[in-house]
Design an enzyme around this catalytic site. Structure first.
Site, PDB file in Angstrom:
ATOM      1  N   GLU A  57      -4.850 -17.746  -1.918  1.00  0.00           N
ATOM      2  CA  GLU A  57      -4.242 -16.513  -1.393  1.00  0.00           C
ATOM      3  C   GLU A  57      -3.971 -15.520  -2.512  1.00  0.00           C
ATOM      4  OE1 GLU A  57      -4.619 -15.497   1.743  1.00  0.00           O
ATOM      5  OE2 GLU A  57      -3.464 -17.223   2.424  1.00  0.00           O
ATOM      6  N   ASP A  65     -11.347 -11.406   4.215  1.00  0.00           N
ATOM      7  CA  ASP A  65     -11.196 -11.374   5.676  1.00  0.00           C
ATOM      8  C   ASP A  65     -12.510 -10.997   6.346  1.00  0.00           C
ATOM      9  OD1 ASP A  65      -8.649 -11.713   4.813  1.00  0.00           O
ATOM     10  OD2 ASP A  65      -7.906  -9.757   5.474  1.00  0.00           O
TER      11      ASP A  65
HETATM   12  C1  GLA Z   1      -5.109  -9.737   3.113  1.00  0.00           C
HETATM   13  C2  GLA Z   1      -6.331  -9.044   2.492  1.00  0.00           C
HETATM   14  C3  GLA Z   1      -7.270 -10.068   1.863  1.00  0.00           C
HETATM   15  C4  GLA Z   1      -6.509 -10.993   0.913  1.00  0.00           C
HETATM   16  C5  GLA Z   1      -5.258 -11.561   1.579  1.00  0.00           C
HETATM   17  C6  GLA Z   1      -4.415 -12.361   0.634  1.00  0.00           C
HETATM   18  O1  GLA Z   1      -5.494 -10.539   4.182  1.00  0.00           O
HETATM   19  O2  GLA Z   1      -7.016  -8.306   3.458  1.00  0.00           O
HETATM   20  O3  GLA Z   1      -8.320  -9.396   1.209  1.00  0.00           O
HETATM   21  O4  GLA Z   1      -6.193 -10.336  -0.274  1.00  0.00           O
HETATM   22  O5  GLA Z   1      -4.459 -10.539   2.141  1.00  0.00           O
HETATM   23  O6  GLA Z   1      -5.093 -13.494   0.193  1.00  0.00           O
END
Ligand code: GLA
Length: 392
Positions: free
Chosen positions: A33, A179
């Protein structure tokens, strides 16, 4: 809602039939994360819920946006595509159409379109409902605008990059690629071990005998807004700059824990130092967790998930009372192998590995603790890991 019902809704809205229907999933991240924009690895899976898009071209040179989830509708002329004010939801789609045209000059929007979206990712849950909308739009409009790739793997990666660019330019969130990548490249019953620097990845089977991936939703009104997210991105950049005075690096993820021990004193900004410590630790944990899963060491995987939460709570400071309450309650339940926040943080969801026989106790105990401590009700879903974006 069935696709037949979606088709009926399209006909009701536009007085004719949809020509094509597409689907892109949301995601849950198992571990890794706040590593993606630091050039590190992530380990998400696509979910069986996501966003559907029904489309038909029109003769009016306008894009008509409707959603079965949102009351606002929009009509945008095809020669006037630009970000709309007031956080209009159509920005997540308009941005993709704009970016397809800019990244691929051969792609042309030849006509207007009537569009209808439907999503069943719980809203604001940090399970990437916006990435699902971006990727489904990128999939539909690359095809409509006449730019696709025969190499399916490369095509899907490009869809993810279009979605990420849309998030940067049309939503102002300087997110990593995780994501959108999970939504584009998901595979049923597999997680994606992705190197966010090189975009090389591997589908790793998630075979958990007698164990489920359980998502718990805080339903918290606090969200990681673009401000708090972009602050983290900047703080990591500060750490990179300060470290580069003693050891030139492009990304924090290049550092092993041993490298970090040697260079950490170069980071004089105390906040940047904590953020960097999380990233370096999380990158190492993610590699270790993927190895553990491959070797069937699920207990170790669970422990690493829990360690990830602690680091996100103490060093990255993106958890907050609601997520901490859910995770800490989960850790107390016999039969829980690990539990952590997933996604950007603050509000949203946790992800836990729970033995089948403990699931009911888990829901009852965690639900009760959560309500007592926060006054909010949590929701629980057993995750089904699904495929990435597709035309139906
Ligand atoms: C959000 C962002 C991702 C990532 C997460 C944390 O979901 O869109 O790109 O950085 O936070 O891991």
């Amino acid at each position: 809602m069935t696709t037949q019902e979606m088709n009926q809704a399209f006909e009701q809205a536009y007085g004719r039939k949809a020509e094509k229907i597409f689907f892109a999933p949301g995601r849950v991240n198992l571990i890794g994360e706040h590593t993606d924009y630091n050039g590190g690895c992530v380990f998400p899976c696509a979910l069986s819920f996501g966003a559907w898009l029904l489309i038909a071209p029109n003769a009016d040179k306008v894009l008509r946006f409707r959603s079965l989830n949102m009351p606002q509708t929009y009509e945008i002329a095809i020669y006037a595509i630009k970000p709309q004010a007031d956080r209009a939801w159509c920005n997540y789609a308009l941005g993709c159409i704009d970016i397809i045209a800019r990244r691929h000059p051969e792609a042309k929007l030849q006509s207007g379109y009537d569009l209808l979206y439907f999503g069943n990712v719980p809203a604001g849950a940090g399970l990437s409902s916006s990435a699902a909308m971006e990727v489904v739009t990128a999939r539909a409009f690359t095809e409509e605008m006449g730019w696709t790739l025969a190499d399916d793997k490369k095509y899907r990666t490009e869809l993810a990059l279009i979605g990420q660019a849309c998030e940067h330019e049309y939503a102002g969130v300087m997110c990593g690629v995780m994501d959108q990548f999970a939504s584009a490249q998901g595979k049923k019953d597999h997680a994606i071990y992705l190197n966010c620097d090189t975009l090389e990845f591997e589908h790793v089977p998630v075979k958990l005998e007698g164990i489920k991936v359980v998502i718990s939703n805080t339903h918290s009104p606090h969200h990681l807004d673009s401000g708090a997210y972009n602050d983290r991105v900047r703080q990591c950049k500060t750490a990179v700059e300060q470290i580069s005075k003693v050891k030139p690096i492009k990304f924090l993820a290049e550092l092993t824990p041993e490298d970090w021990a040697a260079v950490q004193d170069a980071v004089t900004d105390p906040i940047a130092k904590k953020r960097a410590r999380h990233v370096v630790g999380e990158v190492a944990r993610t590699a270790q967790a993927v190895e553990a899963l491959k070797q069937g060491k699920i207990e170790l995987f669970g422990e690493l998930m829990t360690a990830s939460h602690v680091s996100l709570r103490d060093d990255y400071e993106v958890t907050g009372k609601e997520l901490d309450t859910l995770a800490e309650a989960a850790w107390q339940v016999e039969g829980v192998l690990g539990s952590r926040m997933t996604g950007g943080g603050f509000g949203g969801c946790t992800v836990s590995l729970v033995r089948d026989e403990a699931i009911e106790t888990f829901k009852a105990f965690v639900g009760k603790e959560y309500e007592e401590k926060t006054g909010l009700k949590a929701d629980f879903y057993v995750a089904e890991i699904g495929d990435g974006v597709m035309r139906l």
